[in-house]
Design a protein around this motif. Structure first.
Motif, short mmCIF file in Angstrom:
data_model
loop_
_atom_site.label_atom_id
_atom_site.label_comp_id
_atom_site.label_asym_id
_atom_site.label_seq_id
_atom_site.Cartn_x
_atom_site.Cartn_y
_atom_site.Cartn_z
N ASN A 1 3.98 -10.69 0.83
CA ASN A 1 5.10 -10.24 1.67
C ASN A 1 6.45 -10.48 1.01
N SER A 2 6.45 -10.47 -0.31
CA SER A 2 7.72 -10.59 -1.02
C SER A 2 8.52 -9.32 -0.81
N ALA A 3 9.70 -9.27 -1.40
CA ALA A 3 10.56 -8.09 -1.23
C ALA A 3 9.93 -6.82 -1.79
N TYR A 4 8.85 -6.96 -2.55
CA TYR A 4 8.12 -5.78 -3.01
C TYR A 4 7.63 -4.91 -1.84
N VAL A 5 7.39 -5.53 -0.67
CA VAL A 5 6.88 -4.74 0.47
C VAL A 5 7.87 -3.66 0.89
N LEU A 6 9.14 -3.86 0.56
CA LEU A 6 10.15 -2.85 0.91
C LEU A 6 10.03 -1.61 0.03
N GLY A 7 9.15 -1.65 -0.96
CA GLY A 7 8.97 -0.50 -1.83
C GLY A 7 7.69 0.28 -1.60
N TYR A 8 6.74 -0.28 -0.84
CA TYR A 8 5.43 0.35 -0.73
C TYR A 8 5.44 1.65 0.06
N SER A 9 6.36 1.80 1.00
CA SER A 9 6.45 3.08 1.72
C SER A 9 6.72 4.22 0.75
N GLY A 10 7.60 3.94 -0.25
CA GLY A 10 7.97 4.98 -1.20
C GLY A 10 7.05 5.08 -2.40
N THR A 11 6.47 3.95 -2.84
CA THR A 11 5.66 3.97 -4.06
C THR A 11 4.17 4.11 -3.81
N VAL A 12 3.72 3.88 -2.57
CA VAL A 12 2.30 4.02 -2.24
C VAL A 12 2.08 5.18 -1.26
N MET A 13 2.80 5.18 -0.14
CA MET A 13 2.56 6.16 0.90
C MET A 13 3.05 7.57 0.51
N VAL A 14 4.22 7.67 -0.10
CA VAL A 14 4.74 8.99 -0.47
C VAL A 14 3.82 9.72 -1.44
N PRO A 15 3.31 9.07 -2.50
CA PRO A 15 2.40 9.77 -3.41
C PRO A 15 1.01 10.05 -2.82
N LEU A 16 0.57 9.23 -1.86
CA LEU A 16 -0.80 9.33 -1.35
C LEU A 16 -0.89 10.02 0.01
N GLY A 17 0.21 10.06 0.77
CA GLY A 17 0.15 10.65 2.11
C GLY A 17 -0.51 9.72 3.11
N TRP A 18 -0.62 10.22 4.35
CA TRP A 18 -1.15 9.37 5.41
C TRP A 18 -2.60 8.94 5.16
N ILE A 19 -3.46 9.90 4.91
CA ILE A 19 -4.88 9.56 4.76
C ILE A 19 -5.11 8.70 3.52
N GLY A 20 -4.63 9.18 2.38
CA GLY A 20 -4.83 8.42 1.15
C GLY A 20 -4.17 7.06 1.17
N GLY A 21 -2.96 6.98 1.75
CA GLY A 21 -2.24 5.72 1.79
C GLY A 21 -2.90 4.68 2.68
N VAL A 22 -3.26 5.09 3.90
CA VAL A 22 -3.87 4.15 4.85
C VAL A 22 -5.24 3.70 4.36
N VAL A 23 -6.08 4.67 4.01
CA VAL A 23 -7.43 4.33 3.54
C VAL A 23 -7.34 3.51 2.25
N GLY A 24 -6.42 3.91 1.35
CA GLY A 24 -6.27 3.20 0.09
C GLY A 24 -5.85 1.75 0.28
#
Length: 472
Positions: free
Chosen positions: A78-101
């Motif tokens: 839960n470091s400040a890296y969590v503020l980047g995961y919406s953009g670096t994980v969810m945006v490239p993967l979308g809802w299904i890929g991001g959540v499941v991933g």
């Protein structure tokens, strides 16, 4: 090793890395009992209590409860890296890929870390460093290779923390003055200086103590602020675009890079070093800490990642606080919290390097003694200075996450963990279990290669769009 050589090593109170590695290759004990510092003697007595040998180290071990170790692990997630995961994980993967991933990455990360944790006392000795464990199982070459991989892994993670702290500092500056006088490289330099001062003041990982509670409070501040402001923006905003944009080739590379970000989110690459600080029984207590990390510990990260993406869709920034709208003082508070938490988190991930330098150069006695203080100023200050220079030179946070996950997190956490467990427990595994571990080794090796190619491509593209020392 002959008995005469063994007793010579004991009497001399040393023998160094060479003897330790030679002993490891033969699965022989290597004990140093003479000329010990108070810390070394304390560590050795703890080893004797349970009949398990503990290598010499300048830092304290077996001194922390499983709950404190759990907070060390949770601080990383839960470091400040969590503020980047919406953009670096969810945006490239979308809802299904991001959540499941994210859910799959959580499960396989818990599994891989559990394998390493269960090997901590393999062969009747404490393996307080990742390279010690690899060297004991494979030999000298693996010792050096693992240390190299781990050093690269931790160095890049720490560069990312300095970039994060610098980005947060610039965000605070822009909130009050938008004159572009102070640029991102300046903010990164200031953040690096703060990190160096903290590193000099905290002698070892167990000394964090109260700072872990402070880190938790800081994490809650920026996570809660990000969630509340994102929800407020999301409720008011028109329908968002959640499509994965780009050509088929670009999508392939970004999705592969995001997979590396997924494993980066959950893994430290320094589990034995953290486990070294936990009290006996070390395996049982470490498993408690891991279960806490991968259950309660991941919930804040899930919340801010999913809500941030829901609020802003494919336009989500790689630093979520740049996307939110709200009172200036609230955003400033969140950014300052992110700065300070990054400083504490960096110290955790730099601790294996600090421990190596302290042990290598025989730092002993009172941490505040002039000699020890001077050494930390030079050694740790130099390490942070180099990290800061690299961070300012290439301040591409998302690319750092992808490359770190590809070249070091995959090999250390998944490839090496599965093969070490297979090698160590070979006689106790049935054919199906052996096949399972080999499948993991092959699959994650291919993933590591693909993710490394994708990360290098991302850096090449960003390098064309931004010059060195870019003001992003």
């Amino acid at each position: 090793m002959t008995f005469s050589r063994f007793f010579h090593v004991v009497e001399e109170g040393g023998g160094g890395e060479e003897e330790r590695l030679l002993a490891s290759e033969r699965h022989e004990p290597f004990v140093v009992v003479a000329n010990m510092t108070a810390t070394e003697a304390k560590n050795h007595r703890k080893g004797d209590d349970v009949g398990v040998e503990i290598p010499d180290t300048a830092h304290q071990i077996s001194s922390d409860s499983w709950f404190q170790v759990a907070f060390v692990l949770t601080t990383g997630i839960n470091s400040a890296y969590v503020l980047g995961y919406s953009g670096t994980v969810m945006v490239p993967l979308g809802w299904i890929g991001g959540v499941v991933g994210l859910f799959i990455a959580t499960a396989i990360s818990l599994y891989a870390n559990s394998l390493v944790a269960k090997l901590h006392e393999f062969g009747g000795r404490r393996h307080i460093r990742y390279r010690d464990l690899a060297g004991f199982i494979y030999g000298r070459k693996a010792y050096h290779l693992t240390w190299g991989l781990q050093y690269v892994n931790l160095f890049m993670i720490n560069c990312g923390y300095i970039i994060l702290a610098g980005s947060a500092l610039k965000a605070v500056y822009v909130l009050f003055r938008d004159d572009h006088v102070i640029k991102l490289p300046h903010c990164i330099a200031i953040a690096g200086f703060i990190c160096a001062v903290f590193a000099i003041g905290i002698p070892h990982l167990s000394a964090l103590g109260t700072w872990l509670a402070v880190s938790t409070i800081l994490s809650l501040i920026y996570i809660v602020v990000a969630i509340v402001l994102s929800v407020r923006d999301g409720v008011k905003a028109p329908p968002r675009d959640y499509e994965i944009h780009g050509s088929s080739l670009n999508k392939l590379f970004t999705i592969t890079g995001a997979a590396a970000n997924l494993v980066f989110a959950f893994n430290t690459g320094m589990l034995p070093e953290i486990q070294a600080t936990v009290r006996q029984p070390v395996v049982k207590n470490m498993m408690k800490a891991l279960y806490f990390q991968f259950t309660a510990g991941v919930l804040p990260m899930y919340a801010v990642t999913f809500i941030g993406y829901w609020a802003y869709g494919s336009s989500t920034s790689t630093y979520l606080l740049n996307s939110v709208n709200g009172p200036i003082w609230v955003k400033a508070l969140a950014n300052v919290s992110a700065i300070l938490q990054s400083v504490i988190a960096l110290h955790i991930f730099a601790s294996p390097t600090y421990e190596y330098m302290d042990t290598k150069f025989g730092v002993k006695g009172n941490p505040l003694a002039l000699k020890n203080l001077t050494f930390r100023i030079v050694a740790r200050g130099g390490y942070v200075a180099v990290s800061t220079l690299v961070s300012a030179l290439l301040p591409f946070l998302g690319d750092f996450m992808s490359l770190t996950g590809a070249v070091s997190t995959f090999p250390l956490t998944f490839i090496l963990a599965n093969h070490m467990y297979y090698k160590a427990m070979n006689n106790k595994l049935n054919p199906l279990q052996k096949t399972w571990h080999w499948l993991n080794v092959v699959f994650f090796s291919l993933m590591s290669l693909a993710a490394a190619i994708a990360a290098v491509r991302l850096i090449a593209v960003d390098s064309k769009n931004f010059h060195v020392f870019a003001d992003m």
